[in-house]
Design a protein around this motif. Structure first.
Motif, PDB file in Angstrom:
ATOM      1  N   SER A 259      15.152 -42.799  11.660  1.00  0.00           N
ATOM      2  CA  SER A 259      16.372 -42.110  11.257  1.00  0.00           C
ATOM      3  C   SER A 259      16.457 -42.080   9.745  1.00  0.00           C
ATOM      4  CB  SER A 259      17.610 -42.824  11.831  1.00  0.00           C
ATOM      5  OG  SER A 259      17.758 -44.111  11.260  1.00  0.00           O
TER       6      SER A 259
ATOM      7  N   ALA B 205      16.689 -40.045  14.895  1.00  0.00           N
ATOM      8  CA  ALA B 205      18.107 -40.314  15.119  1.00  0.00           C
ATOM      9  C   ALA B 205      18.975 -39.873  13.954  1.00  0.00           C
ATOM     10  CB  ALA B 205      18.319 -41.803  15.391  1.00  0.00           C
ATOM     11  N   GLY B 206      18.908 -38.579  13.618  1.00  0.00           N
ATOM     12  CA  GLY B 206      19.877 -37.975  12.720  1.00  0.00           C
ATOM     13  C   GLY B 206      19.598 -38.156  11.246  1.00  0.00           C
ATOM     14  N   ASN B 207      20.382 -37.394  10.442  1.00  0.00           N
ATOM     15  CA  ASN B 207      20.328 -37.398   8.978  1.00  0.00           C
ATOM     16  C   ASN B 207      18.921 -37.091   8.469  1.00  0.00           C
ATOM     17  OD1 ASN B 207      23.021 -37.995   8.999  1.00  0.00           O
ATOM     18  ND2 ASN B 207      22.834 -40.020   8.091  1.00  0.00           N
TER      19      ASN B 207
ATOM     20  N   MET C 217      17.609 -35.511  17.037  1.00  0.00           N
ATOM     21  CA  MET C 217      19.062 -35.687  17.109  1.00  0.00           C
ATOM     22  C   MET C 217      19.705 -35.219  15.805  1.00  0.00           C
ATOM     23  SD  MET C 217      19.280 -39.536  18.729  1.00  0.00           S
ATOM     24  CE  MET C 217      21.045 -39.590  18.376  1.00  0.00           C
TER      25      MET C 217
ATOM     26  N   GLY D  67      22.694 -35.462  12.829  1.00  0.00           N
ATOM     27  CA  GLY D  67      23.459 -36.520  12.194  1.00  0.00           C
ATOM     28  C   GLY D  67      24.602 -35.969  11.377  1.00  0.00           C
TER      29      GLY D  67
ATOM     30  N   ASN E 254      23.881 -35.631  20.039  1.00  0.00           N
ATOM     31  CA  ASN E 254      24.299 -36.910  19.472  1.00  0.00           C
ATOM     32  C   ASN E 254      25.720 -37.196  19.935  1.00  0.00           C
ATOM     33  OD1 ASN E 254      24.664 -39.229  17.847  1.00  0.00           O
ATOM     34  ND2 ASN E 254      25.527 -37.977  16.210  1.00  0.00           N
TER      35      ASN E 254
ATOM     36  N   THR F  61      23.160 -43.295  19.220  1.00  0.00           N
ATOM     37  CA  THR F  61      23.853 -42.361  18.345  1.00  0.00           C
ATOM     38  C   THR F  61      23.159 -42.338  16.987  1.00  0.00           C
ATOM     39  OG1 THR F  61      25.378 -44.009  17.460  1.00  0.00           O
ATOM     40  CG2 THR F  61      26.025 -42.910  19.514  1.00  0.00           C
ATOM     41  N   SER F  62      23.636 -41.446  16.138  1.00  0.00           N
ATOM     42  CA  SER F  62      23.123 -41.373  14.774  1.00  0.00           C
ATOM     43  C   SER F  62      23.874 -42.289  13.819  1.00  0.00           C
ATOM     44  CB  SER F  62      23.196 -39.927  14.259  1.00  0.00           C
ATOM     45  OG  SER F  62      22.345 -39.092  15.021  1.00  0.00           O
TER      46      SER F  62
ATOM     47  N   GLY G 225      21.501 -45.290  14.777  1.00  0.00           N
ATOM     48  CA  GLY G 225      20.665 -44.885  13.654  1.00  0.00           C
ATOM     49  C   GLY G 225      21.373 -44.960  12.323  1.00  0.00           C
ATOM     50  N   ASN G 226      20.575 -44.801  11.237  1.00  0.00           N
ATOM     51  CA  ASN G 226      21.065 -44.726   9.857  1.00  0.00           C
ATOM     52  C   ASN G 226      21.855 -45.966   9.450  1.00  0.00           C
ATOM     53  OD1 ASN G 226      20.331 -41.746   9.254  1.00  0.00           O
ATOM     54  ND2 ASN G 226      21.492 -41.626  11.156  1.00  0.00           N
TER      55      ASN G 226
END
Length: 516
Positions: free
Chosen positions: A210, A253-255, A305, A307, A340, A354-355, A415-416
């Motif tokens: 992520s 996972a996002g971003n 995903m 974010g 997400n 989740t992110s 994530g993140n």
């Protein structure tokens, strides 16, 4: 074997191969299919998008669905002797059990109406309150609500650690001042879990990464390319390539796109009407992401995903990124845009994650400092995002609340996060869940690798010395500012370990130490 060149005798590193021998061995990746639930068409997919509804329906559906489960957990804990009452049936001095939804009254909670409508701010011209890392204060109160009434809670219940939106059963009595004195409280607990149906003979892995944040000033293209080359089998020795062939899926996972793109100094100095022919920095970041995803999806299944920084809807659940943004990557069927929160069954192992928006929002509105503890609490609370829709934007559902945990996942990730942590949690009914906080790749250059057979987690690090904080004072200042934001808390600063740096191309570690 020794050989002589130029009068000097040298030793060979290995025995030369014959001309007829095969120099290259190809590895076929293990079967990456087996997803029984599509992460893009599950319960988090919003088909009917209507935003003209009230958010009270979400709380009503949440309380209506979780009340029977909470009462069952309360009876297991306190027995059947204690009567269950509604708020309208309370009698002063009677010891009883009440079920309702928590509302946390917070004086420092951001409010646009408070900032704009304050007469003092209009007269004096004071700016709104600055953003904080924590919005808790000593004057915060917990209020229990049901369908008809509300009552303020006091007693043995932690106001600072709980947040708005939790469905809870409280045991106590009503006082003369109208408050409800709490002796004990109970949440739904970890939900039931289905047994894993994975292959116990072979090891298969899922990679969690992520926070690529492509387009930022601190984006390290070399570390990202090392990650891509390692997953595609173009990096490492024989054993590394053999191990890499057992990675059946990559979850981003996002971003993936930064929220602070790097703007050139020449464009900063120009006025707006003279910079119309420039291409937005985020467009270049999307092209870089498309190229990265095309390389990855050519050899492994990739679930992408969205974010908080990515170009999709802001409210949860976020819908998949549109494939038109990835003309190169969308040519491969291995690339799949997912929602997400994300939920999918991979080789009989249920993944849910989740992110990071839910974890970050609970962090801001409570005194909890450990992100892993927040993730574990949401599992015991029985809800992925309890602060939605109060402080976390979400879709106004009318008939259900998809964030309720109805079955326990085998792998639960967020994530993140600032660092990689992993922990195995066991429930009362033999549930076993691996909790993982996936770190920001742009800051830590590391990701998580989960074994589907043993549910063990290990770290893969692709750190390089080109972005070392010792050699880059600007990056050191940026990291220190990010660390100060994390350390600001209501009680005491966070105890963090010293900053560690790695010059190796990649490492595999079985520890959950913090990486700053």
């Amino acid at each position: 074997r020794r050989w002589r060149k130029g009068g000097m005798e040298k030793e060979l590193l290995s025995i030369p191969c014959a001309a007829s021998e095969e120099f290259e061995e190809r590895f076929s990746r293990k079967d990456g299919c087996g997803s029984e639930e599509d992460g893009s068409r599950g319960r988090f997919h919003v088909a009917d998008k209507r935003y003209n509804r009230q958010y009270s329906h979400v709380y009503f559906c949440r309380l209506l669905e979780m009340t029977p489960v909470v009462l069952k957990a309360a009876r297991r804990k306190w027995g059947d002797k204690c009567p269950v009452r509604q708020l309208k049936e309370l009698v002063r001095g009677e010891r009883c059990c009440v079920v309702g939804t928590l509302f946390k009254s917070m004086a420092l909670k951001p409010s646009i109406l408070k900032d704009i409508g304050s007469s003092q701010r209009r007269i004096t011209g004071l700016p709104p309150q600055p953003p904080r890392s924590k919005y808790i204060a000593p004057s915060d109160e917990l209020i229990l609500e049901d369908q008809l009434q509300r009552v303020t809670l006091c007693g043995d219940i932690s106001t600072e650690e709980l947040v708005t939106g939790l469905v809870v059963a409280v045991l106590g009595e009503e006082l003369d001042n109208g408050k409800f004195h709490v002796e004990d409280h109970c949440f739904v607990g970890i939900p039931p879990q289905e047994p894993m149906e994975t292959d116990q003979a072979n090891d298969r892995y899922v990679l969690l990464v992520s926070g690529l944040n492509l387009g930022s000033a601190w984006c390290d293209q070399l570390s990202i390319q090392l990650l891509v080359d390692y997953l595609s089998g173009q990096l490492g020795a024989y054993n590394d390539q053999l191990f890499c062939s057992s990675i059946v899926r990559v979850i981003v996972a996002g971003n993936s796109i930064t929220d602070k793109p790097l703007v050139s100094n020449t464009r900063k100095d120009k006025v707006r009407y003279l910079s119309r022919n420039y291409t937005a920095e985020t467009v270049g970041a999307v092209k870089e992401l498309d190229s990265t995803l095309a390389q990855l999806s050519s050899s492994v299944l990739v679930d992408l995903m969205p974010g908080s920084h990515d170009p999709t809807n802001h409210v949860l659940p976020q819908q998949p990124l549109h494939k038109c943004m990835f003309p190169q990557g969308s040519r491969w069927s291995n690339l799949k845009g997912v929602t997400n929160p994300y939920e999918a069954s991979i080789h009989g192992v249920l993944f849910l994650g989740t992110s990071g928006q839910n974890t970050d929002d609970v962090y801001k509105n409570s005194s909890l400092l450990d992100r892993m503890q927040i993730l574990e609490n949401t599992l015991h609370w029985g809800h992925i995002a309890p602060t939605a829709p109060d402080t976390l934007a979400s879709y106004p559902y009318a008939n259900d609340d998809p964030f309720i945990l109805k079955k326990c996942p085998h792998v639960y990730f967020s994530g993140n996060q600032p660092s990689l942590q992993h922990r195995t949690v066991h429930g009362d009914q033999n549930q076993r869940t691996l909790l993982v906080t996936v770190p920001n790749f742009d800051l830590t250059h590391s990701c998580a690798l989960v074994n589907l057979r043993t549910l063990e987690c290990q770290e893969l690090s692709f750190a390089t010395t080109c972005l070392s904080s010792r050699d880059n004072p600007e990056l050191k200042l940026y990291l220190s500012q990010r660390r100060q934001e994390e350390e600001q808390s209501y009680h005491s600063p966070v105890d963090r370990e010293g900053e560690g740096e790695t010059s190796a191309l990649f490492e595999q570690e079985d520890s959950d130490d913090d990486m700053d």
